[in-house]
Design an enzyme around this catalytic site. Structure first.
Site, PDB file in Angstrom:
ATOM      1  N   GLY A 239       0.764  -1.245   0.000  1.00  0.00           N
ATOM      2  CA  GLY A 239       0.000   0.000   0.000  1.00  0.00           C
ATOM      3  C   GLY A 239       0.789   1.286   0.000  1.00  0.00           C
ATOM      4  O   GLY A 239       0.203   2.364  -0.126  1.00  0.00           O
ATOM      5  N   PRO A 274       4.536  -5.164  -1.013  1.00  0.00           N
ATOM      6  CA  PRO A 274       4.491  -3.968  -1.851  1.00  0.00           C
ATOM      7  C   PRO A 274       4.275  -4.283  -3.327  1.00  0.00           C
ATOM      8  O   PRO A 274       4.808  -5.270  -3.847  1.00  0.00           O
ATOM      9  CB  PRO A 274       5.888  -3.354  -1.651  1.00  0.00           C
ATOM     10  CG  PRO A 274       6.767  -4.517  -1.356  1.00  0.00           C
ATOM     11  CD  PRO A 274       5.922  -5.534  -0.647  1.00  0.00           C
ATOM     12  N   GLY A 275       3.500  -3.465  -3.980  1.00  0.00           N
ATOM     13  CA  GLY A 275       3.317  -3.596  -5.425  1.00  0.00           C
ATOM     14  C   GLY A 275       3.732  -2.299  -6.091  1.00  0.00           C
ATOM     15  O   GLY A 275       4.866  -2.130  -6.552  1.00  0.00           O
ATOM     16  N   ARG A 276       2.809  -1.331  -6.046  1.00  0.00           N
ATOM     17  CA  ARG A 276       3.008  -0.034  -6.686  1.00  0.00           C
ATOM     18  C   ARG A 276       4.333   0.628  -6.326  1.00  0.00           C
ATOM     19  O   ARG A 276       5.016   1.180  -7.181  1.00  0.00           O
ATOM     20  CB  ARG A 276       1.857   0.882  -6.253  1.00  0.00           C
ATOM     21  CG  ARG A 276       1.818   2.220  -6.952  1.00  0.00           C
ATOM     22  CD  ARG A 276       0.811   3.155  -6.252  1.00  0.00           C
ATOM     23  NE  ARG A 276      -0.436   2.501  -5.929  1.00  0.00           N
ATOM     24  CZ  ARG A 276      -1.519   2.474  -6.712  1.00  0.00           C
ATOM     25  NH1 ARG A 276      -1.496   3.095  -7.851  1.00  0.00           N
ATOM     26  NH2 ARG A 276      -2.611   1.843  -6.342  1.00  0.00           N
ATOM     27  N   CYS A 343     -14.407   3.872 -28.237  1.00  0.00           N
ATOM     28  CA  CYS A 343     -15.706   4.525 -28.332  1.00  0.00           C
ATOM     29  C   CYS A 343     -16.358   4.671 -26.963  1.00  0.00           C
ATOM     30  O   CYS A 343     -17.362   4.028 -26.661  1.00  0.00           O
ATOM     31  CB  CYS A 343     -16.603   3.751 -29.286  1.00  0.00           C
ATOM     32  SG  CYS A 343     -15.854   3.637 -30.905  1.00  0.00           S
ATOM     33  N   TYR A 372      -0.353  -1.548 -12.118  1.00  0.00           N
ATOM     34  CA  TYR A 372      -1.774  -1.534 -12.484  1.00  0.00           C
ATOM     35  C   TYR A 372      -1.981  -0.918 -13.868  1.00  0.00           C
ATOM     36  O   TYR A 372      -2.959  -0.230 -14.119  1.00  0.00           O
ATOM     37  CB  TYR A 372      -2.608  -0.826 -11.398  1.00  0.00           C
ATOM     38  CG  TYR A 372      -2.342  -1.406 -10.028  1.00  0.00           C
ATOM     39  CD1 TYR A 372      -2.861  -2.659  -9.688  1.00  0.00           C
ATOM     40  CD2 TYR A 372      -1.515  -0.761  -9.102  1.00  0.00           C
ATOM     41  CE1 TYR A 372      -2.582  -3.226  -8.454  1.00  0.00           C
ATOM     42  CE2 TYR A 372      -1.229  -1.320  -7.872  1.00  0.00           C
ATOM     43  CZ  TYR A 372      -1.759  -2.557  -7.551  1.00  0.00           C
ATOM     44  OH  TYR A 372      -1.476  -3.130  -6.335  1.00  0.00           O
TER      45      TYR A 372
END
Ligand SMILES: *Cc1c(COP(=O)(O)O)cnc(C)c1O
Length: 419
Positions: A239, A274-276, A343, A372
């Site tokens: 996070g 942790p990712g982001r 569209c 992401y």
């Protein structure tokens, strides 16, 4: 974003110009800096110092095999949320004993797969999941290592869609439920209690919510251990935020140092997911301007990447900085929307931005797109998913080929029966 810099007016990833990559692979494409991944991972490691720990990279943020392999080589484990992510993690060389499995909707098949691979632990999110996991473990003939995900009910002060640790969110167990779950699990011979887990949200730019959550967790650990149950692991989730615009989040090192301080009296392995904060600023999406146009007072840059390639602006109204790959000599800027070919009115990458006056054929780099980004891409409007490139110093590698039209219809059949 230190690994994305202008040199003689051209935007580079490490020592490779984004123009050179665009020429070789076409547009749009994601480009990742391996040096950035490494820097961020090492910063987490430094924060832990000599403390026993496990850094489980959140695969959902970027699941490219090359990214996973790069982190695995540095000692990372994985936080997975599906059987498919487990498959990727293992394929990328990650060791099962460094993998933790989160998520509210694990299926029987996924549980059996993870048990057989021998993962470190299941972060169980409901009492029904616990019951099913016990049943599957019995069938497989292997005890399941478990932690329960508790919902610490703290406000991470982030976007409501990415806040997960409030009572009103679907994740985890309340304190009371958790105590009940630990008691029940301790009498189940197919479950082996390993730890406790929480994850309060994403893009958190202050340390205080993490500390609040951790203190609540410690409190609960006291109660659980009071029941005679020993925990060997504390999983504090992921996070930590990154800088998309003007945010100044703490560095991974400072954040972890603070957590380690909080954990001084706990003789347990600390897991972080942790990712982001590892991959977010390791990647950009490079796109080409197809057309420019003006509707009344509004100017549009219509580019070849859309919301199906990078969904965050449409989905969360997220801000991604847009940089021209080739800097112009002129100082004149205009206000423009950067929109995709899909569209949908919601198909934009940036709105009302001050950008240089560009013409069709110019390349734009959408910054901070490493997390992401590709993992949320879809084939909407039957658009093949774009290629992914990894840079190592002065070399680059295509780590995922652009999909073809043939890929789009793979697995589809037309029944013989006429309509
Ligand atoms: C999404 C997620 C993470 C990673 O979150 P980041 O904000 O990318 O660090 C970690 N743990 C769990 C359980 C998650 O759902």
């Amino acid at each position: 974003m230190d690994h994305f810099q202008y040199r003689d007016g051209i935007l580079y990833c490490e020592d490779v110009s984004l123009e050179e990559i665009a020429e070789a692979v076409g547009t749009p494409f994601y480009c990742y800096s391996s040096a950035h991944l490494k820097d961020r991972f090492e910063a987490y490691k430094r924060g832990f110092g000599k403390r026993k720990h496990l850094i489980c990279f959140a695969v959902k943020s970027n699941s490219n095999l090359a990214v996973l392999n790069c982190l695995s080589g540095l000692g990372a484990g994985a936080d997975i949320v599906s059987g498919g992510e487990l498959f990727r993690a293992i394929k990328a060389g990650m060791r099962p004993e460094r993998i933790v499995y989160s998520g509210v909707g694990k299926t029987e098949e996924e549980m059996a797969y993870a048990l057989n691979e021998g993962i470190a632990m299941f972060n169980v999110e409901s009492l029904e999941e616990m019951a099913l996991l016990s049943k599957v473990s019995k069938k497989v003939g292997k005890k399941a290592p478990v932690a329960f995900r508790v919902n610490p009910d703290v406000d991470p002060k982030t976007h409501p869609y990415i806040s997960t640790g409030l009572k009103k969110n679907k994740f985890g167990l309340s304190r009371e439920q958790a105590l009940y779950a630990y008691k029940k699990a301790s009498t189940d011979k197919w479950l082996s209690i390993k730890g406790i887990d929480c994850h309060i949200g994403s893009q958190i730019t202050e340390i205080s919510p993490f500390i609040d959550a951790f203190r609540r967790l410690k409190d609960l650990i006291g109660q659980i251990e009071g029941m005679g149950i020993t925990l060997s692991h504390v999983d504090i989730g992921g996070g930590l935020g990154i800088s998309y615009k003007e945010e100044v989040p703490p560095s991974p090192e400072d954040y972890i140092s603070e957590m380690v301080k909080e954990a001084q009296d706990l003789d347990k392995t600390i897991i972080v997911e942790p990712g982001r904060s590892i991959c977010g600023n390791a990647g950009v999406l490079v796109t080409n301007i197809l057309y420019t146009k003006e509707n009344g007072s509004k100017r549009f840059y219509i580019v070849d990447a859309g919301m199906n390639d990078l969904g965050r602006p449409s989905l969360y109204d997220a801000y991604h900085e847009i940089r021209p790959v080739r800097q112009l000599n002129t100082e004149t800027e205009i206000e423009a929307d950067v929109v995709g070919p899909i569209c949908e009115t919601g198909d934009f990458l940036a709105r009302s931005r001050q950008l240089p006056q560009l013409s069709s054929g110019s390349l734009l780099s959408v910054m901070s797109a490493g997390a992401y980004g590709f993992t949320m891409a879809s084939n909407y409007n039957s658009r093949p998913r774009v290629s992914e490139v990894m840079v190592h110093g002065n070399r680059f590698h295509v780590v995922r080929k652009r999909e073809t039209w043939q890929d789009l219809v793979r697995g589809e059949t037309i029944p013989e029966e006429a309509c």
